[in-house]
Design a protein around this motif. Sequence first.
Motif, PDB file in Angstrom:
ATOM      1  N   THR A 124       8.263  28.507  39.878  1.00 47.61           N
ATOM      2  CA  THR A 124       7.953  28.731  38.465  1.00 47.61           C
ATOM      3  C   THR A 124       8.104  27.457  37.655  1.00 47.61           C
ATOM      4  OG1 THR A 124       8.683  31.040  38.580  1.00 47.61           O
ATOM      5  CG2 THR A 124       8.582  30.037  36.395  1.00 47.61           C
ATOM      6  N   ILE A 125       7.084  27.158  36.855  1.00 48.15           N
ATOM      7  CA  ILE A 125       7.158  26.104  35.842  1.00 48.15           C
ATOM      8  C   ILE A 125       7.524  26.796  34.535  1.00 48.15           C
ATOM      9  CG2 ILE A 125       5.893  24.340  34.570  1.00 48.15           C
ATOM     10  CD1 ILE A 125       4.128  23.959  37.020  1.00 48.15           C
ATOM     11  N   VAL A 126       8.643  26.413  33.962  1.00 45.91           N
ATOM     12  CA  VAL A 126       9.186  27.091  32.786  1.00 45.91           C
ATOM     13  C   VAL A 126       8.670  26.437  31.508  1.00 45.91           C
ATOM     14  CG1 VAL A 126      11.315  27.706  31.573  1.00 45.91           C
ATOM     15  CG2 VAL A 126      11.237  27.769  34.085  1.00 45.91           C
ATOM     16  N   ASP A 127       8.344  27.264  30.525  1.00 47.01           N
ATOM     17  CA  ASP A 127       7.918  26.765  29.217  1.00 47.01           C
ATOM     18  C   ASP A 127       8.956  25.783  28.666  1.00 47.01           C
ATOM     19  OD1 ASP A 127       6.908  29.406  29.839  1.00 47.01           O
ATOM     20  OD2 ASP A 127       5.962  29.411  27.884  1.00 47.01           O
ATOM     21  N   GLY A 128       8.490  24.618  28.251  1.00 49.57           N
ATOM     22  CA  GLY A 128       9.396  23.638  27.663  1.00 49.57           C
ATOM     23  C   GLY A 128       9.954  22.624  28.638  1.00 49.57           C
ATOM     24  N   TRP A 129       9.682  22.815  29.930  1.00 44.23           N
ATOM     25  CA  TRP A 129      10.129  21.821  30.906  1.00 44.23           C
ATOM     26  C   TRP A 129       9.362  20.513  30.727  1.00 44.23           C
ATOM     27  CZ3 TRP A 129      10.644  24.197  36.518  1.00 44.23           C
ATOM     28  CH2 TRP A 129      11.870  24.881  36.600  1.00 44.23           C
ATOM     29  N   THR A 130      10.010  19.412  31.073  1.00 45.31           N
ATOM     30  CA  THR A 130       9.323  18.129  31.149  1.00 45.31           C
ATOM     31  C   THR A 130       8.732  17.967  32.546  1.00 45.31           C
ATOM     32  OG1 THR A 130      11.258  16.913  31.913  1.00 45.31           O
ATOM     33  CG2 THR A 130      10.962  17.127  29.513  1.00 45.31           C
ATOM     34  N   ILE A 259      14.330  12.682  20.854  1.00 46.18           N
ATOM     35  CA  ILE A 259      15.123  12.827  22.081  1.00 46.18           C
ATOM     36  C   ILE A 259      14.296  12.455  23.302  1.00 46.18           C
ATOM     37  CG2 ILE A 259      16.239  14.534  23.575  1.00 46.18           C
ATOM     38  CD1 ILE A 259      17.119  15.975  20.984  1.00 46.18           C
ATOM     39  N   TYR A 260      13.044  12.894  23.328  1.00 44.03           N
ATOM     40  CA  TYR A 260      12.163  12.561  24.458  1.00 44.03           C
ATOM     41  C   TYR A 260      12.000  11.049  24.575  1.00 44.03           C
ATOM     42  CZ  TYR A 260       8.136  12.683  27.599  1.00 44.03           C
ATOM     43  OH  TYR A 260       7.283  12.498  28.657  1.00 44.03           O
ATOM     44  N   GLY A 261      11.848  10.378  23.440  1.00 39.30           N
ATOM     45  CA  GLY A 261      11.683   8.933  23.441  1.00 39.30           C
ATOM     46  C   GLY A 261      12.938   8.184  23.857  1.00 39.30           C
ATOM     47  N   MET A 262      14.092   8.830  23.720  1.00 36.21           N
ATOM     48  CA  MET A 262      15.350   8.198  24.123  1.00 36.21           C
ATOM     49  C   MET A 262      15.482   8.149  25.647  1.00 36.21           C
ATOM     50  SD  MET A 262      17.857   9.966  21.300  1.00 36.21           S
ATOM     51  CE  MET A 262      19.374   9.304  22.020  1.00 36.21           C
ATOM     52  N   GLY A 263      14.773   9.035  26.342  1.00 38.04           N
ATOM     53  CA  GLY A 263      14.825   9.037  27.801  1.00 38.04           C
ATOM     54  C   GLY A 263      16.209   9.303  28.346  1.00 38.04           C
ATOM     55  N   SER A 264      16.619   8.525  29.324  1.00 34.32           N
ATOM     56  CA  SER A 264      17.902   8.743  29.997  1.00 34.32           C
ATOM     57  C   SER A 264      19.099   8.375  29.128  1.00 34.32           C
ATOM     58  CB  SER A 264      17.960   7.934  31.298  1.00 34.32           C
ATOM     59  OG  SER A 264      17.798   6.551  31.026  1.00 34.32           O
ATOM     60  N   SER A 265      18.868   7.708  28.018  1.00 35.57           N
ATOM     61  CA  SER A 265      19.990   7.349  27.142  1.00 35.57           C
ATOM     62  C   SER A 265      20.480   8.537  26.320  1.00 35.57           C
ATOM     63  CB  SER A 265      19.584   6.206  26.207  1.00 35.57           C
ATOM     64  OG  SER A 265      18.567   6.633  25.297  1.00 35.57           O
ATOM     65  N   TYR A 266      19.685   9.599  26.287  1.00 36.69           N
ATOM     66  CA  TYR A 266      20.121  10.795  25.560  1.00 36.69           C
ATOM     67  C   TYR A 266      21.263  11.453  26.320  1.00 36.69           C
ATOM     68  CZ  TYR A 266      20.072  15.435  23.442  1.00 36.69           C
ATOM     69  OH  TYR A 266      20.432  16.603  22.817  1.00 36.69           O
ATOM     70  N   LEU A 275      17.763   8.152  14.959  1.00 39.33           N
ATOM     71  CA  LEU A 275      16.629   8.484  14.112  1.00 39.33           C
ATOM     72  C   LEU A 275      15.980   7.241  13.511  1.00 39.33           C
ATOM     73  CD1 LEU A 275      18.047  11.602  12.210  1.00 39.33           C
ATOM     74  CD2 LEU A 275      16.750  11.530  14.352  1.00 39.33           C
ATOM     75  N   THR A 276      16.734   6.144  13.461  1.00 40.01           N
ATOM     76  CA  THR A 276      16.192   4.911  12.876  1.00 40.01           C
ATOM     77  C   THR A 276      15.792   3.888  13.943  1.00 40.01           C
ATOM     78  OG1 THR A 276      18.445   4.032  12.657  1.00 40.01           O
ATOM     79  CG2 THR A 276      17.526   5.201  10.750  1.00 40.01           C
ATOM     80  N   THR A 277      16.095   4.202  15.200  1.00 41.45           N
ATOM     81  CA  THR A 277      15.698   3.308  16.292  1.00 41.45           C
ATOM     82  C   THR A 277      14.263   3.616  16.687  1.00 41.45           C
ATOM     83  OG1 THR A 277      17.969   3.175  17.114  1.00 41.45           O
ATOM     84  CG2 THR A 277      16.197   2.543  18.638  1.00 41.45           C
ATOM     85  N   ASP A 278      13.380   2.668  16.505  1.00 34.20           N
ATOM     86  CA  ASP A 278      11.961   2.937  16.705  1.00 34.20           C
ATOM     87  C   ASP A 278      11.602   3.010  18.184  1.00 34.20           C
ATOM     88  OD1 ASP A 278       9.240   3.229  15.716  1.00 34.20           O
ATOM     89  OD2 ASP A 278       8.896   1.250  16.629  1.00 34.20           O
ATOM     90  N   THR A 279      10.875   4.059  18.526  1.00 39.15           N
ATOM     91  CA  THR A 279      10.225   4.205  19.838  1.00 39.15           C
ATOM     92  C   THR A 279       8.853   4.816  19.566  1.00 39.15           C
ATOM     93  OG1 THR A 279      10.812   6.502  20.391  1.00 39.15           O
ATOM     94  CG2 THR A 279      12.501   4.806  20.811  1.00 39.15           C
ATOM     95  N   PRO A 280       7.948   4.792  20.529  1.00 39.60           N
ATOM     96  CA  PRO A 280       6.639   5.425  20.308  1.00 39.60           C
ATOM     97  C   PRO A 280       6.750   6.918  19.990  1.00 39.60           C
ATOM     98  CG  PRO A 280       6.549   3.975  22.209  1.00 39.60           C
ATOM     99  CD  PRO A 280       7.993   4.069  21.824  1.00 39.60           C
ATOM    100  N   PHE A 281       7.882   7.539  20.312  1.00 40.77           N
ATOM    101  CA  PHE A 281       8.044   8.976  20.092  1.00 40.77           C
ATOM    102  C   PHE A 281       8.945   9.295  18.902  1.00 40.77           C
ATOM    103  CE2 PHE A 281       6.666   8.578  24.444  1.00 40.77           C
ATOM    104  CZ  PHE A 281       5.822   9.661  24.632  1.00 40.77           C
ATOM    105  N   ILE A 294       5.565  16.161  24.728  1.00 44.98           N
ATOM    106  CA  ILE A 294       6.964  15.896  25.074  1.00 44.98           C
ATOM    107  C   ILE A 294       7.507  16.954  26.033  1.00 44.98           C
ATOM    108  CG2 ILE A 294       7.395  14.679  22.910  1.00 44.98           C
ATOM    109  CD1 ILE A 294       8.792  17.233  21.882  1.00 44.98           C
ATOM    110  N   ALA A 295       6.666  17.888  26.444  1.00 42.97           N
ATOM    111  CA  ALA A 295       7.080  18.959  27.357  1.00 42.97           C
ATOM    112  C   ALA A 295       5.840  19.731  27.772  1.00 42.97           C
ATOM    113  CB  ALA A 295       8.089  19.891  26.684  1.00 42.97           C
ATOM    114  N   MET A 296       6.055  20.733  28.624  1.00 48.54           N
ATOM    115  CA  MET A 296       4.967  21.619  29.048  1.00 48.54           C
ATOM    116  C   MET A 296       4.911  22.823  28.097  1.00 48.54           C
ATOM    117  SD  MET A 296       3.967  19.991  31.739  1.00 48.54           S
ATOM    118  CE  MET A 296       4.731  18.630  32.670  1.00 48.54           C
TER     119      MET A 296
END
Length: 346
Positions: A124-130, A259-266, A275-281, A294-296
């Motif tokens: 199963t692929i769950v709603d909201g999974w990456t 959060i998605y843009g933070m990647g593994s640092s989250y 919120l003030t650190t710029d990323t593409p996301f 940012i998810a399925m």
Amino acid sequence: MSLGDTQRGRVSRRALLVILLLAFAVVAGWFWLNFTRFAVTPLRANASGESVDIGRGTSFKDIVHQLRAQGLTTFAPVYWRLLAEKMHVAGQLHAGEYAITPGITPTELLNAMAQGRVMQRNVTIVDGWTFRDVLQALAKADKLKHETAVLDDAAIMRRIGAPDEKPEGRFLPETYAYVKGDSDLDVLRRAHEAMNRTLAALWSQRDPGVPLATPYDALILASIVEKETGRADERPRVAGVFVRRLQKNMLLQTDPSVIYGMGSSYAGSIHKSDLTTDTPFNTYTRPGLPPTPIAMPGKPAIAAALHPAAGDELYFVARGNGTHAFASTLEEQNRNVACYQLKHCP
């Protein structure tokens, strides 16, 4: 030899013949009763069930030997051969893995093998999974070939026939059946095709005023809606908020995208500095939609993005009980934040 001796000899031979015929009838009757019992006697399956894996080119004799070796039956091979001949399936058994469920009989098993009803498993692929979540689930799936382990994202997308696409958001959350011999790429290919069909169908029925230029934009917005709320009654309202912010050229300011843009640092919590650190996301620092989903998103989230609720709400905040408080003005939003986030309710 006298006439009497000759007659007595004939009587003895007749008696012996009768005895032999009776004995044969008894043995044949016993064999038939035993065979009849065999055909409907459940195999010795575990309570939780198990399976038998028949390789290509396996002879009927070897199939029976395998069943006996697994302790599933103690009946002699002749019974299996006779049953298969009686069912006209002796030369029609297909290779594959077959479920030995509690209560299954030899007749039912041979019928399943003749029809090729191989054992199916589900993932199963769950709603909201990456996409990372999806790959981890596939890696744990039993009896599934794991071909993606040595591939990067670009190679995976090439292998499933989508070489120019990013994987995030491209696979429809659903339960997918597979059989032994299938690979994780097979499952991903089907999930990708399912998402394409679903997205195309929903895009063709979208509200005409939705400010989304492409189906991919809808997928991105739907993924944000998916991550913001799991409540069916809130999805159109959340979508409505983001649609109106897009129309007014307001920043989306959605935490899940940051959060998605933070990647593994989250590490489980988000801070003001994030919120003030710029990323593409980072939708607090960059206008418009993020560059990819940012998810399925599930079908309900996509439908909500394409049919947002009407109104003038521009803000919402989590109440802490799974629901959200919506607001039309910044003043009202600040009151909701003070109440539900800072616990300073009037």
